[in-house]
Structures are given as structure tokens and as C-alpha cells.
Write a protein that holds these residues in place. Structure first.
Motif, mmCIF file in Angstrom:
data_model
loop_
_atom_site.group_PDB
_atom_site.id
_atom_site.type_symbol
_atom_site.label_atom_id
_atom_site.label_comp_id
_atom_site.label_asym_id
_atom_site.label_seq_id
_atom_site.Cartn_x
_atom_site.Cartn_y
_atom_site.Cartn_z
ATOM 1 N N THR A 1 -38.709 1.346 -1.249
ATOM 2 C CA THR A 1 -38.522 2.782 -1.063
ATOM 3 C C THR A 1 -37.495 2.991 0.033
ATOM 4 O OG1 THR A 1 -39.664 4.921 -0.771
ATOM 5 C CG2 THR A 1 -40.430 3.085 0.594
ATOM 6 N N VAL A 2 -36.816 4.121 -0.008
ATOM 7 C CA VAL A 2 -35.754 4.374 0.962
ATOM 8 C C VAL A 2 -36.158 5.539 1.855
ATOM 9 C CG1 VAL A 2 -33.303 4.873 1.278
ATOM 10 C CG2 VAL A 2 -34.055 3.559 -0.723
ATOM 11 N N GLY A 3 -36.413 5.227 3.108
ATOM 12 C CA GLY A 3 -36.790 6.254 4.066
ATOM 13 C C GLY A 3 -35.569 7.023 4.543
ATOM 14 N N PRO A 4 -35.816 8.215 5.122
ATOM 15 C CA PRO A 4 -34.700 9.009 5.651
ATOM 16 C C PRO A 4 -34.216 8.467 6.999
ATOM 17 C CG PRO A 4 -36.775 10.096 6.117
ATOM 18 C CD PRO A 4 -37.113 8.871 5.310
ATOM 19 N N GLY B 1 -34.502 16.028 12.737
ATOM 20 C CA GLY B 1 -35.685 16.656 12.145
ATOM 21 C C GLY B 1 -35.421 17.896 11.305
ATOM 22 N N GLU B 2 -34.172 18.368 11.276
ATOM 23 C CA GLU B 2 -33.861 19.596 10.524
ATOM 24 C C GLU B 2 -33.168 19.288 9.194
ATOM 25 O OE1 GLU B 2 -34.998 22.527 11.587
ATOM 26 O OE2 GLU B 2 -35.813 21.448 13.330
ATOM 27 N N ILE C 1 -42.196 2.699 7.647
ATOM 28 C CA ILE C 1 -40.907 3.086 7.056
ATOM 29 C C ILE C 1 -40.111 4.017 7.993
ATOM 30 C CG2 ILE C 1 -39.833 4.272 5.068
ATOM 31 C CD1 ILE C 1 -42.533 3.581 3.543
ATOM 32 N N SER C 2 -38.822 3.760 8.094
ATOM 33 C CA SER C 2 -37.855 4.582 8.869
ATOM 34 C C SER C 2 -37.978 4.479 10.384
ATOM 35 C CB SER C 2 -37.922 6.079 8.480
ATOM 36 O OG SER C 2 -37.232 6.316 7.280
ATOM 37 N N THR C 3 -38.950 3.702 10.898
ATOM 38 C CA THR C 3 -39.142 3.713 12.363
ATOM 39 C C THR C 3 -38.342 2.629 13.091
ATOM 40 O OG1 THR C 3 -41.099 2.268 12.384
ATOM 41 C CG2 THR C 3 -41.476 4.644 12.094
ATOM 42 N N GLY C 4 -37.488 1.910 12.354
ATOM 43 C CA GLY C 4 -36.616 0.902 12.965
ATOM 44 C C GLY C 4 -35.230 1.468 13.154
ATOM 45 N N TYR D 1 -33.568 3.321 11.326
ATOM 46 C CA TYR D 1 -33.428 4.727 10.900
ATOM 47 C C TYR D 1 -33.987 5.724 11.922
ATOM 48 C CZ TYR D 1 -31.580 3.529 6.243
ATOM 49 O OH TYR D 1 -30.804 3.092 5.193
ATOM 50 N N ARG D 2 -34.601 5.205 13.006
ATOM 51 C CA ARG D 2 -34.919 5.965 14.232
ATOM 52 C C ARG D 2 -35.874 7.158 14.067
ATOM 53 N NH1 ARG D 2 -29.517 6.129 13.885
ATOM 54 N NH2 ARG D 2 -29.680 8.385 13.797
#
Ligand code: AR6
Length: 176
Positions: free
Chosen positions: A86-89, A94-95, A126-129, A131-132
Motif C-alpha cells: 500500500t502507498v501511504g501519503p 496535514g491540509e 505506514i508513512s511514519t518514516g 514520508y514524515r
């Protein structure tokens, strides 16, 4: 009617997702599906070239994977049977629909799992690396979405949140 406790089907562990014995592990991939660093790199390295070969076939068919969507391949040499990519944002403040897109990653991965008769599934954060995405907010979204899904679905018997770094592990333990 089966009455079961959703929380009993959710586990949190600290470790490397490539080592988990489960039916499907989720990969935090990118739109290209061609691999990368972080957990994506670890999964492709440990699982071997079969995973990339199937990713390339999916790319040829549908041109990669959109953010928030998910695709499924073999897990190659891993203990799991499948990898759900899956591809996280990417967090851009946040907007930019980041929260909804992250929620969709969990929803679409679980939906694909059910469609493939997967009973046990493991998620990375997901996304917490690179992708910040803020870790606390990402954990809240992940847990809420999994709980919502399990409230409606009884076919998934186990969801494991595999935390790699201490910060995520601590956040998840506080929530669960
Ligand atoms: N097992 C479990 N979790 C891991 C592992 C592992 N072996 N290795 C890292 N993590 P990241 P993203 C955790 O950067 O932010 C890739 O290059 C890590 O501590 O892997 O979604 C892709 O190709 C973090 O909490 O993914 C994309 O280009 C979490 O996995 C991009 O990174 C996610 O970190 C995706 O970025």
C-alpha cells in the motif's frame, strides 16, 4: 451471531515485519511499486526477486499503485504467504488529504486481505518514516480504522501492528 472482542484480535509488537509468521504482511511502498528504502527495502531484500517480478507485472497492467490504494503479491521467501503493498501519503502539513489517504491504506489493505482469504495480517507504521507523517496521529488513524473494520468483519482473526522504532512502539502500547 458471534460476539467477540475486537481488541482481542489486535496485537502490538516491536520488531522486524519480515520475520513475522502470519498470512500477509503489509508493505509501505511507493507509487512505482519498484521498491525503495525502509520497510519496503527490507521486505524486497528478505523476500527475494519474486516479489519485484509480480510488482512489475502489476505496473504493466495498471501503472503502479495510487496513494491510499493497495495491491497484493506473493511473499516470496518470507514466512508470510502474501505481501500487500500500500502507498501511504507523504506528510505535507496535514491540509492535503493526508489523514484520509492514510485511513484508506489500512481499509484497502484489510479489504484486499479479506478478498484473498487472509486471516492474519501484520502492518508496519505506514508513512511514519521517510514520508514524515506524525507518529501519534498515524497511530490513532491506524488503530481506529482497524477497530472499525474488525467490528464489521469477523473473518480476520489477527491484526499485528509491528513497530520498528521505540517511539512508535511506545505510542501504540499507550493506545492499545
Ligand atoms: N519492519 C517493520 N517496520 C519497519 C522496518 C522493518 N523491517 N523497517 C522500517 N520500519 P518507511 P514510509 C518502519 O520509511 O514512511 C520507502 O523508501 C519505520 O520505523 O519504511 O511509508 C518506500 O519505497 C517506520 O516507522 O515508509 C517509499 O518510497 C515505518 O516502517 C517510502 O519509503 C515506515 O517507514 C515510504 O515511506
Amino acid at each position: 451471531m458471534v460476539f467477540d472482542n475486537v481488541e482481542d484480535r489486535i496485537k502490538v509488537i516491536k520488531g522486524d515485519i519480515t520475520k513475522i509468521e502470519t498470512d500477509a504482511i503489509v508493505n509501505a511502498a511507493n507509487n512505482s511499486l519498484l521498491g525503495g528504502g525502509g520497510v519496503d527495502g527490507a521486505i524486497h531484500r528478505a523476500g527475494g526477486k519474486e516479489i519485484l517480478e509480480e510488482c512489475i507485472k502489476i505496473r504493466e497492467k495498471q501503472g503502479g499503485c495510487r496513494t491510499g490504494e493497495a495491491v497484493i503479491t506473493t511473499a516470496g521467501k518470507l514466512k508470510a504467504k502474501y505481501v500487500i503493498h500500500t502507498v501511504g501519503p507523504v506528510w505535507k502539513g496535514g491540509e492535503n488529504n493526508e489523514k484520509e489517504l492514510l485511513r484508506k491504506c489500512y481499509y484497502n489493505s484489510l479489504k484486499l486481505a479479506v478478498e484473498n482469504n487472509v486471516k492474519r495480517i501484520a502492518f508496519p507504521n505506514i508513512s511514519t518514516g521517510v514520508y514524515r507523517f506524525p507518529k501519534d496521529l498515524a497511530a490513532e488513524i491506524a488503530i481506529n480504522e482497524v477497530v472499525n473494520f474488525l467490528q464489521k468483519d469477523t473473518s480476520i482473526t489477527e491484526v499485528i501492528f509491528v513497530c520498528f522504532d521505540d517511539e512508535n512502539y511506545k505510542i501504540y502500547l499507550d493506545y492499545i
